[in-house]
Design an enzyme around this catalytic site. Structure first.
Site, PDB file in Angstrom:
ATOM      1  N   ALA A   1       2.360  -2.868  -1.823  1.00 30.85           N
ATOM      2  CA  ALA A   1       3.822  -2.517  -1.908  1.00 30.85           C
ATOM      3  C   ALA A   1       4.132  -1.642  -0.700  1.00 30.85           C
ATOM      4  O   ALA A   1       2.799  -1.202   0.091  1.00 30.85           O
ATOM      5  CB  ALA A   1       3.752  -1.451  -3.226  1.00 30.85           C
TER       6      ALA A   1
ATOM      7  N   GLY B   1       0.022  -4.767  -4.409  1.00 33.30           N
ATOM      8  CA  GLY B   1       1.095  -5.488  -4.791  1.00 33.30           C
ATOM      9  C   GLY B   1       0.932  -7.087  -4.323  1.00 33.30           C
ATOM     10  O   GLY B   1       1.167  -7.748  -4.919  1.00 33.30           O
TER      11      GLY B   1
ATOM     12  N   GLU C   1      -1.333  -8.292  -6.763  1.00 31.98           N
ATOM     13  CA  GLU C   1      -0.602  -8.445  -7.878  1.00 31.98           C
ATOM     14  C   GLU C   1       0.239  -9.701  -7.908  1.00 31.98           C
ATOM     15  O   GLU C   1       0.691 -10.454  -8.791  1.00 31.98           O
ATOM     16  CB  GLU C   1       0.210  -7.019  -8.440  1.00 31.98           C
ATOM     17  CG  GLU C   1      -0.951  -6.065  -8.707  1.00 31.98           C
ATOM     18  CD  GLU C   1       0.001  -4.667  -8.523  1.00 31.98           C
ATOM     19  OE1 GLU C   1       0.261  -4.356  -7.602  1.00 31.98           O
ATOM     20  OE2 GLU C   1      -0.197  -4.014  -9.559  1.00 31.98           O
TER      21      GLU C   1
ATOM     22  N   GLU D   1      -5.127   1.302  -5.080  1.00 32.77           N
ATOM     23  CA  GLU D   1      -4.278   2.326  -5.372  1.00 32.77           C
ATOM     24  C   GLU D   1      -5.075   3.527  -5.556  1.00 32.77           C
ATOM     25  O   GLU D   1      -4.476   4.604  -5.286  1.00 32.77           O
ATOM     26  CB  GLU D   1      -3.458   1.654  -6.722  1.00 32.77           C
ATOM     27  CG  GLU D   1      -2.534   0.583  -6.233  1.00 32.77           C
ATOM     28  CD  GLU D   1      -3.011  -0.668  -6.500  1.00 32.77           C
ATOM     29  OE1 GLU D   1      -4.054  -0.970  -6.635  1.00 32.77           O
ATOM     30  OE2 GLU D   1      -2.352  -1.561  -6.490  1.00 32.77           O
TER      31      GLU D   1
HETATM   32  N1  CAA Z   1       2.844  -0.525   3.175  1.00 32.37           N
HETATM   33  C1  CAA Z   1       3.439  -0.209   4.213  1.00 32.37           C
HETATM   34  N2  CAA Z   1       3.024  -0.401   5.551  1.00 32.37           N
HETATM   35  C2  CAA Z   1       1.844  -1.181   5.777  1.00 32.37           C
HETATM   36  C3  CAA Z   1       1.192  -1.531   4.656  1.00 32.37           C
HETATM   37  C4  CAA Z   1       1.602  -1.461   3.142  1.00 32.37           C
HETATM   38  N3  CAA Z   1       0.735  -1.646   2.091  1.00 32.37           N
HETATM   39  N4  CAA Z   1      -0.092  -2.241   4.829  1.00 32.37           N
HETATM   40  C5  CAA Z   1      -0.053  -2.108   6.238  1.00 32.37           C
HETATM   41  N5  CAA Z   1       1.174  -1.457   6.749  1.00 32.37           N
HETATM   42  C6  CAA Z   1       1.630  -1.296   8.137  1.00 32.37           C
HETATM   43  C7  CAA Z   1       0.741  -0.385   8.784  1.00 32.37           C
HETATM   44  O1  CAA Z   1       1.162   0.825   8.552  1.00 32.37           O
HETATM   45  C8  CAA Z   1       0.968  -0.876  10.284  1.00 32.37           C
HETATM   46  O2  CAA Z   1       2.185  -0.373  10.592  1.00 32.37           O
HETATM   47  P1  CAA Z   1       2.257   0.477  12.133  1.00 32.37           P
HETATM   48  O3  CAA Z   1       1.901  -0.784  13.191  1.00 32.37           O
HETATM   49  O4  CAA Z   1       3.917   0.705  12.265  1.00 32.37           O
HETATM   50  O5  CAA Z   1       1.511   1.524  12.153  1.00 32.37           O
HETATM   51  C9  CAA Z   1       0.786  -2.195  10.287  1.00 32.37           C
HETATM   52  O6  CAA Z   1       1.173  -2.780   8.718  1.00 32.37           O
HETATM   53  C10 CAA Z   1      -0.387  -2.931  10.359  1.00 32.37           C
HETATM   54  O7  CAA Z   1      -1.256  -2.334   9.627  1.00 32.37           O
HETATM   55  P2  CAA Z   1      -2.821  -1.673  10.122  1.00 32.37           P
HETATM   56  O8  CAA Z   1      -2.578  -1.124  11.582  1.00 32.37           O
HETATM   57  O9  CAA Z   1      -3.172  -0.828   9.121  1.00 32.37           O
HETATM   58  O10 CAA Z   1      -3.552  -2.689  10.295  1.00 32.37           O
HETATM   59  P3  CAA Z   1      -5.369  -2.897  10.212  1.00 32.37           P
HETATM   60  O11 CAA Z   1      -5.884  -4.219  10.407  1.00 32.37           O
HETATM   61  O12 CAA Z   1      -6.061  -1.681  10.707  1.00 32.37           O
HETATM   62  O13 CAA Z   1      -5.602  -2.833   8.617  1.00 32.37           O
HETATM   63  C11 CAA Z   1      -5.337  -3.045   6.310  1.00 32.37           C
HETATM   64  C12 CAA Z   1      -5.183  -3.666   7.578  1.00 32.37           C
HETATM   65  C13 CAA Z   1      -6.589  -3.047   5.640  1.00 32.37           C
HETATM   66  C14 CAA Z   1      -4.415  -4.115   5.245  1.00 32.37           C
HETATM   67  C15 CAA Z   1      -4.276  -1.740   6.176  1.00 32.37           C
HETATM   68  O14 CAA Z   1      -3.192  -1.841   6.737  1.00 32.37           O
HETATM   69  C16 CAA Z   1      -4.302  -1.290   4.791  1.00 32.37           C
HETATM   70  O15 CAA Z   1      -5.328  -0.609   4.241  1.00 32.37           O
HETATM   71  N6  CAA Z   1      -3.035  -1.365   4.121  1.00 32.37           N
HETATM   72  C17 CAA Z   1      -2.573  -0.758   2.883  1.00 32.37           C
HETATM   73  C18 CAA Z   1      -3.329  -1.515   1.739  1.00 32.37           C
HETATM   74  C19 CAA Z   1      -2.970  -0.870   0.615  1.00 32.37           C
HETATM   75  O16 CAA Z   1      -3.219   0.494   0.202  1.00 32.37           O
HETATM   76  N7  CAA Z   1      -2.137  -1.515  -0.417  1.00 32.37           N
HETATM   77  C20 CAA Z   1      -1.829  -1.087  -1.432  1.00 32.37           C
HETATM   78  C21 CAA Z   1      -0.323  -0.360  -1.409  1.00 32.37           C
HETATM   79  S1  CAA Z   1      -0.091   0.526  -3.173  1.00 32.37           S
HETATM   80  C22 CAA Z   1       0.323  -0.711  -4.106  1.00 32.37           C
HETATM   81  O17 CAA Z   1       0.455  -2.172  -3.659  1.00 32.37           O
HETATM   82  C23 CAA Z   1       0.764   0.002  -5.296  1.00 32.37           C
HETATM   83  C24 CAA Z   1       1.112  -1.109  -6.438  1.00 32.37           C
HETATM   84  O18 CAA Z   1       0.597  -1.455  -7.165  1.00 32.37           O
HETATM   85  C25 CAA Z   1       2.870  -0.972  -6.699  1.00 32.37           C
END
Ligand code: CAA
Length: 259
Positions: free
Chosen positions: A66, A111, A114, A134
């Site tokens: 998400a 997500g 999911e 999460e």
């Molecule tokens: N939401 C919004 N933006 C995201 C994102 C997300 N879930 N995942 C990555 N991005 C963005 C980052 O903010 C970054 O943007 P900027 O370049 O503008 O800073 C860009 O994508 C690249 O990401 P990273 O620089 O973090 O890339 P990385 O290779 O260092 O790491 C990753 C990759 C491990 C996937 C890391 O991005 C990460 O941990 N992302 C979040 C994953 C996460 O927590 N997902 C769960 C979300 S909550 C959810 O999904 C709840 C639900 O059930 C509804």
């Protein structure tokens, strides 16, 4: 239909949906969810399309979850609207009576995991990473993950992953039954297309009833579910393609299905 955040291609009878929001690793904001919803309508409404593959653009990510920047400041009511919207779209993937698989090419987190779990089955690239992180954000899964994960893998493993937020790589995902095949990155889409070509060569009603039987049957008790199977198998005998399939077998020739 024009899409801003995904690519939609049709090759033969199979649609390929590529989630395409690379600047956020294909994270699910409202815009990409709306595009996915429209793509599902296109699949459901087009008789020429018998099945679909969902994958992510780029080599790094299927869908990174998400959209955290969109939901960071949500009130409880706003979060409910967003989660319900995504849930309803993911439920549609299961409700559409055509096979839809996920080709997971990289991060499938939150997500993203999911989304792939709402699909009928999953192939993974060796580089794929799955997880429900999460708890590290102070929330829990909201797009169906706390329900679909324990239905797909052993409930104890599901709870370990949900509670710890630990990621699993493709080999472990295969071991726990989250995916049915792991491919070299370059082979993921060709292998996905190959299995979908086999699947869509079968009669449409057989595909429809298999999916409906599993999905509805899993939600009910065994004997009611077997009763549902009885209704569906009997219906199969009302289709020309059943007659052709069995006639072709007896005549020792390939079947020429019409649907
Ligand atoms: N939401 C919004 N933006 C995201 C994102 C997300 N879930 N995942 C990555 N991005 C963005 C980052 O903010 C970054 O943007 P900027 O370049 O503008 O800073 C860009 O994508 C690249 O990401 P990273 O620089 O973090 O890339 P990385 O290779 O260092 O790491 C990753 C990759 C491990 C996937 C890391 O991005 C990460 O941990 N992302 C979040 C994953 C996460 O927590 N997902 C769960 C979300 S909550 C959810 O999904 C709840 C639900 O059930 C509804």
């Amino acid at each position: 239909m024009a899409y801003e955040n995904l690519l939609f291609e049709v090759e033969g009878k199979v649609a390929l949906i590529t989630m395409n929001r690379p600047k956020a690793l294909n994270a699910l904001n409202n815009a990409i969810l709306a595009d996915l919803n429209n793509a599902l309508s296109e699949i459901a409404g087009n008789d020429q399309i018998k099945g679909a593959i969902i994958t992510g653009a780029g080599e790094k990510s299927f869908v990174a979850g998400a959209d955290i920047s969109q939901m960071a400041t949500y009130t409880p009511d706003e979060s409910r609207v967003y989660m319900a919207y995504a849930q309803q779209i993911f439920n549609r993937i299961e409700a559409i009576e055509k096979p839809i698989m996920a080709a997971v090419n990289g991060y499938a987190l939150g997500g993203g995991n999911e989304l792939c779990m709402a699909c009928d089955f999953r192939y993974a690239s060796e580089t794929a990473v799955f997880g429900q992180p999460e708890v590290s954000l102070g929330i829990m899964p909201g797009f169906g993950g706390s329900q679909r994960l324990p239905r797909l893998v052993n409930p104890g493993i599901a709870k370990e992953l949900l509670l710890s937020g630990r990621n699993v790589k493709a080999d472990e995902a295969l071991k726990i039954g989250l995916v049915s095949k792991v491919c070299a990155p370059a082979d993921l889409i060709p292998e996905s297309k190959k299995i979908m070509a086999t699947i869509v060569s079968k009669p449409a009603h057989s595909l429809r009833y298999c999916k409906v039987s599993v999905n509805r049957g899993m939600d009910t008790d065994l004997y009611k579910a077997i009763g549902l199977e009885l209704e569906l198998i009997s219906l199969c005998f009302s289709y020309e393609d059943q007659k052709e399939g069995m006639k072709a077998f007896l005549e020792k020739r390939p079947a020429q299905f019409k649907s």
